[in-house]
Design an enzyme around this catalytic site. Structure first.
Site, short mmCIF file in Angstrom:
data_model
loop_
_atom_site.label_atom_id
_atom_site.label_comp_id
_atom_site.label_asym_id
_atom_site.label_seq_id
_atom_site.Cartn_x
_atom_site.Cartn_y
_atom_site.Cartn_z
N GLY A 1 -0.84 7.80 1.25
CA GLY A 1 -0.86 7.88 2.71
C GLY A 1 0.45 7.50 3.38
N ILE A 2 0.30 6.81 4.49
CA ILE A 2 1.45 6.47 5.34
C ILE A 2 2.45 5.59 4.57
CG2 ILE A 2 2.05 5.07 7.38
CD1 ILE A 2 -0.76 6.25 8.49
N GLY A 3 1.94 4.68 3.76
CA GLY A 3 2.84 3.80 2.99
C GLY A 3 3.70 4.60 2.04
N GLY B 1 0.83 -1.21 0.00
CA GLY B 1 0.00 0.00 0.00
C GLY B 1 0.86 1.24 0.00
N ALA B 2 1.88 1.26 -0.89
CA ALA B 2 2.89 2.32 -0.85
C ALA B 2 2.56 3.51 -1.74
CB ALA B 2 4.25 1.74 -1.25
N ASN B 3 1.44 3.46 -2.45
CA ASN B 3 1.16 4.53 -3.40
C ASN B 3 0.44 5.72 -2.76
OD1 ASN B 3 -1.03 2.33 -3.57
ND2 ASN B 3 -2.09 4.17 -4.26
N TYR C 1 -13.32 -2.66 10.97
CA TYR C 1 -12.01 -2.00 10.97
C TYR C 1 -11.27 -2.22 12.30
CZ TYR C 1 -8.25 1.35 10.80
OH TYR C 1 -6.99 1.91 10.85
N SER D 1 -3.23 0.38 15.46
CA SER D 1 -4.12 1.54 15.48
C SER D 1 -4.63 1.81 16.90
CB SER D 1 -5.33 1.28 14.57
OG SER D 1 -6.29 2.30 14.73
#
Ligand SMILES: NC(=O)c1ccc[n+]([C@@H]2O[C@H](COP(=O)([O-])OP(=O)(O)OC[C@H]3O[C@@H](n4cnc5c(N)ncnc54)[C@H](OP(=O)(O)O)[C@@H]3O)[C@@H](O)[C@H]2O)c1
Length: 307
Positions: free
Chosen positions: A24-26, A20-22, A175, A150
């Site tokens: 936000g945090i990633g 999920g690097a594209n 979640y 989280s």
């Protein structure tokens, strides 16, 4: 050693994969790893979004060493292919398990094999990826697995007999429970690695409360509307940007003094510099961890034995 997020240790020679690097945090963790000299594998499900992130890192970090790797963490076949590509490499110093559905769907959705989608994305896929990537992690001295926990873990119960929410579905519980499972997996992994005498570490980091409206605008990566900026800035007292949200995961990945089983969070709970933090007893429980491990083996169809 005191940790300065603005002066990261030299990571030249390290290979780091981020799911999920594209966005936000990633994305920001990947950019920070690249700025420290690491070779970063951006593991993303959408090739165009991955390319946009790679272009952004190259613009912002001259000389960055980055590549894209396709993965949809909710797709068992895609995870297996990504893991096979990781295992072919000479080494993998850090596997950052970041990808996630943050805004769970209102109605229960499932992946192709019937697992509840938020659990599948946030937990099951990462469990499978870690299990399959163990050979390359094991042969890389000091390798680390870092999981994204989280604050939501403080706010929900964890019924191990209904993790898939088959009886009644609620998006908030989907979640929060997925994040309890992520943390419990990370700590259980640390216990199992230690028991097996492995050199691989498992750490967990939570990013506080990090919103895109408080995050620098980056073409193709983070382009919030004016309205989103306005609303998110109203919460500025207790929120931060995702660039700062990434700091805890980056510390877990790179701090030479970090030890397996450690948990990092922002100093002021929802925001701030990355410091050692407190995790709930449920997520630390060996009993919960052991039961969860068997369930994840069942849901993923993937045996995960260490040693
Ligand atoms: N932001 C916070 O305050 C906060 C707080 C606590 C924990 N966290 C955790 O931190 C992590 C990142 O959160 P974020 O705020 O940065 O979220 P985000 O901005 O929504 O980014 C999520 C990333 O995950 C990717 N992703 C989602 N489903 C995927 C799938 N099936 N396969 C591969 N990649 C997938 C997204 O890709 P696409 O662009 O393709 O959708 C995107 O790159 C999550 O694990 C989240 O639970 C965040």
């Amino acid at each position: 050693m005191t940790w300065n997020p603005l002066a990261l240790p030299n990571a030249v020679g390290k290979t780091i994969a981020v799911t999920g690097a594209n966005a936000g945090i990633g994305y920001f963790a990947s950019e920070q790893f690249a700025s420290a000299g690491a070779h970063v594998i951006l593991a993303c499900r959408d090739p165009e979004r991955a390319e946009a992130a790679i272009s952004a890192i190259r613009r912002r970090v001259p000389g960055a060493s980055v590549e894209a790797m396709p993965i949809d963490v909710s797709d068992r076949g895609s995870v297996a292919r990504a893991a096979a590509s990781l295992v072919e490499r000479e080494g993998l110093d850090v596997l950052l398990l970041n990808a996630g559905i943050v805004h769970a769907p209102r109605a229960r959705a499932t992946d192709a094999v019937g697992n509840e989608l938020v659990l599948s994305t946030n937990v099951i896929g990462h469990f499978q990826l870690t299990a399959l990537a163990m050979p390359v992690l094991e042969r890389t001295p000091g390798a680390r697995v870092v999981s994204l926990g989280s604050l939501a873990t403080l706010l929900a119960r964890f019924p191990l007999d209904d993790l898939q929410q088959e009886e009644s579905y609620d998006s908030w519980h989907a979640y929060a429970r997925s994040k309890i499972a992520v943390q419990a997996f990370g700590f259980e992994l640390a216990r199992r690695l230690r028991a097996a005498g492995s050199d691989v570490s498992s750490l967990v980091a939570h990013p506080g409360y990090s919103t895109s409206g408080r995050t620098p605008g980056i073409r193709g990566v983070n382009q919030p509307s004016h309205a989103k900026r306005f609303v998110d800035n109203l919460q500025a007292a207790w929120t931060q940007g995702k660039d700062r949200g990434a700091l805890t995961a980056v510390r877990a990945a790179l701090d030479p003094d970090a030890v397996s089983g450690q948990f990092y969070g922002p100093r002021a709970v929802t925001k701030g510099a990355p410091v050692a933090s407190w995790a709930t007893p449920t997520t630390r429980s060996p009993r919960v961890g052991a039961r969860l491990w068997s369930l994840l083996e069942e849901y993923s169809g993937q045996r995960f034995e260490i040693g």
